[in-house]
Design an enzyme around this catalytic site. Structure first.
Site, PDB file in Angstrom:
ATOM      1  N   TYR A 191      14.716  32.094   5.570  1.00  0.00           N
ATOM      2  CA  TYR A 191      13.541  32.802   6.094  1.00  0.00           C
ATOM      3  C   TYR A 191      13.684  33.102   7.584  1.00  0.00           C
ATOM      4  CZ  TYR A 191      10.769  31.817   1.895  1.00  0.00           C
ATOM      5  OH  TYR A 191      10.285  31.765   0.626  1.00  0.00           O
ATOM      6  N   LYS A 243       0.841  -1.209   0.000  1.00  0.00           N
ATOM      7  CA  LYS A 243       0.000   0.000   0.000  1.00  0.00           C
ATOM      8  C   LYS A 243       0.875   1.257   0.000  1.00  0.00           C
ATOM      9  CE  LYS A 243      -0.466  -0.323   4.999  1.00  0.00           C
ATOM     10  NZ  LYS A 243      -1.175  -1.030   6.068  1.00  0.00           N
TER      11      LYS A 243
HETATM   12  C1  LIG Z   1      -0.418  -2.006   6.743  1.00  0.00           C
HETATM   13  C2  LIG Z   1      -1.026  -3.279   7.144  1.00  0.00           C
HETATM   14  C3  LIG Z   1      -0.229  -4.408   7.410  1.00  0.00           C
HETATM   15  C4  LIG Z   1       1.283  -4.367   7.393  1.00  0.00           C
HETATM   16  O1  LIG Z   1       1.776  -3.849   8.586  1.00  0.00           O
HETATM   17  P1  LIG Z   1       3.357  -3.711   8.847  1.00  0.00           P
HETATM   18  O2  LIG Z   1       3.428  -3.259  10.245  1.00  0.00           O
HETATM   19  O3  LIG Z   1       3.866  -2.714   7.867  1.00  0.00           O
HETATM   20  O4  LIG Z   1       3.939  -5.057   8.621  1.00  0.00           O
HETATM   21  C5  LIG Z   1      -0.887  -5.590   7.687  1.00  0.00           C
HETATM   22  N1  LIG Z   1      -2.232  -5.659   7.721  1.00  0.00           N
HETATM   23  C6  LIG Z   1      -3.023  -4.591   7.499  1.00  0.00           C
HETATM   24  C7  LIG Z   1      -4.505  -4.738   7.550  1.00  0.00           C
HETATM   25  C8  LIG Z   1      -2.449  -3.363   7.219  1.00  0.00           C
HETATM   26  O5  LIG Z   1      -3.233  -2.298   6.997  1.00  0.00           O
END
Ligand SMILES: *Cc1c(COP(=O)(O)O)cnc(C)c1O
Length: 416
Positions: free
Chosen positions: A301, A68
């Site tokens: 700045y 993702k």
């Molecule tokens: C993002 C996610 C993961 C992965 O988690 P990590 O801590 O990056 O391994 C697993 N399951 C779900 C539902 C997620 O949203």
């Protein structure tokens, strides 16, 4: 002192440089990269990390690689292609991310964690994208759409065992009701339920109440699985562990684990060291200009930094609009690497540039690259450091690398 990037001046195109890249070994192409800022992603190291994660699993446990947010900022398509052979499943948050992978020729099963818009259901079914039954009413709605369009959609049922984000609520008080809903979904002909999962809220915490909460979540999940078993319903793939739980709770691996962080060499410093993972990204930027500034002059700045003595500064082509958090200028922990040496940011970070101290670093030239995340020589800047100093986490740093940060991929012994 010239400050205009000669590559941009000549108007060299990206394609031309990508052609260059294929024929330069690593050290050489570093010098010809035209980008003002780029993230060098090491696909070889990604594979190494993936192998190490796989080594934690029994041979019957599947690995779902979480891609993702564009592969946690590293570029989902290239990440997917690199570890296609080592992953049983991929997961993304949205339909569009899944479609991008399919359109790029990825045939591995893909699970979408999030909701789909009605308008995407048909294409999801056609492209063999697996969706999540995130509530009972949503799943019924999808089933109705499938009925109308004469489709069958593959889904995994998500159970909320205490995270209270998404999924069918499975608190003890309504577990019988929750089970009825789950069973109904398995029996709907329009849906092909191929898995069931939940997500932990306290994985890895050593606090007693957190460990107890994790155990309770797992218990609720197993309770549902047990009921399915009693009714002779095949649950499909059962999964609940993220990276942390994969490491700390091997007894909970079930049929599959969902790993994101560890593949990218992210996680707590202790986990990274224990698992011997390495980060896979070096985030770099080029020096636009070099300036000699007298003592007592303000930089940037608000003139927040006044030179205590005559200084030489480099103007670096990276700013907060590239995702390098502006608040880092105020940290006394954060540094950047110039020619492999630590040095600090001077004054406030601007939208497109920042200024760094090169007074004590000899032979720095315009177009040299500096590193703001990752390693150079023996020095390393960790995503955990930058995350902590922005008041966030490591993954926010990699996910935050902006659109203008060109992703460049290296693999196989430094060849690009
Ligand atoms: C993002 C996610 C993961 C992965 O988690 P990590 O801590 O990056 O391994 C697993 N399951 C779900 C539902 C997620 O949203």
């Amino acid at each position: 002192m010239h400050s205009i990037d000669p590559f941009f001046q000549k108007g060299e195109g990206k394609e031309r440089y990508e052609a260059y890249l294929t024929c330069f070994i690593r050290e050489q192409y570093m010098k010809v990269l035209p980008y003002r800022t780029y993230a060098e992603v090491n696909l070889q190291q990604l594979k190494e990390n993936t192998r190490k994660v796989r080594a934690l699993l029994s041979k019957d446990t599947k690995l779902l690689a979480v891609l993702k947010a564009d592969g946690y900022g590293h570029g989902a398509v290239r990440i997917a292609k690199a570890i296609e052979d080592m992953s049983d499943w991929f997961a993304v948050a949205s339909f569009y991310e899944a479609r991008e992978l399919r359109d790029q020729g990825i045939t591995t099963p893909i699970l979408v964690f999030g909701f789909l818009d009605d308008s995407n259901i048909e294409e999801a079914a056609q492209k063999n994208i697996t969706c999540s039954a995130l509530s009972y009413s949503y799943a019924l709605h999808i089933a109705e759409l499938c009925e109308q369009k004469k489709l069958r959609l593959s889904m995994h049922i998500k159970l909320d065992t205490g995270f209270h984000r998404l999924g069918i609520a499975c608190e003890e008080e309504r577990i019988t009701e929750a089970y009825k809903e789950v069973r109904t979904l398995y029996e709907l002909p329009q849906l092909q339920i191929t898995g069931i999962y939940t997500h932990f809220s306290t994985a890895g915490s050593k606090a007693l109440q957190d460990e107890a909460f994790l155990a309770r979540q797992y218990q609720l999940f197993c309770d549902m699985l047990h009921r399915l078993e009693e009714d002779h319903i095949d649950p499909g793939i059962r999964h609940c562990c993220n990276s942390k739980a994969t490491l700390t709770n091997p007894e909970m691996h079930l049929d599959m684990v969902r790993v994101g962080l560890y593949l990218y060499g992210l996680g707590s410093d202790a986990d990274i060291e224990y698992l011997k993972l390495e980060p896979i990204v070096n985030w770099k930027a080029r020096i636009y200009a070099i300036r000699d500034v007298k003592q007592g002059e303000g930089i940037g700045y608000g003139r927040t930094f006044i030179t205590p003595q005559p200084m030489r500064i480099a103007v670096v082509s990276l700013g907060f609009a590239d995702g390098y958090s502006r608040c880092l200028y105020a940290s006394d922990q954060v540094y950047v690497l110039v020619h492999g040496k630590r040095t600090r940011i001077l004054g406030k970070i601007c939208m497109d540039v920042m200024m760094v101290d090169i007074t004590d670093i000899p032979d720095v030239r315009v177009n040299d690259t500096i590193t703001v995340l990752g390693s150079e020589g023996t020095q390393r800047i960790s995503a955990n450091l930058l995350g902590r100093e922005t008041g966030g986490t490591a993954v926010e740093v990699t996910c935050g690398m902006g659109k203008r940060v060109q992703r460049v991929y290296v693999h196989d012994e430094g060849n690009c």
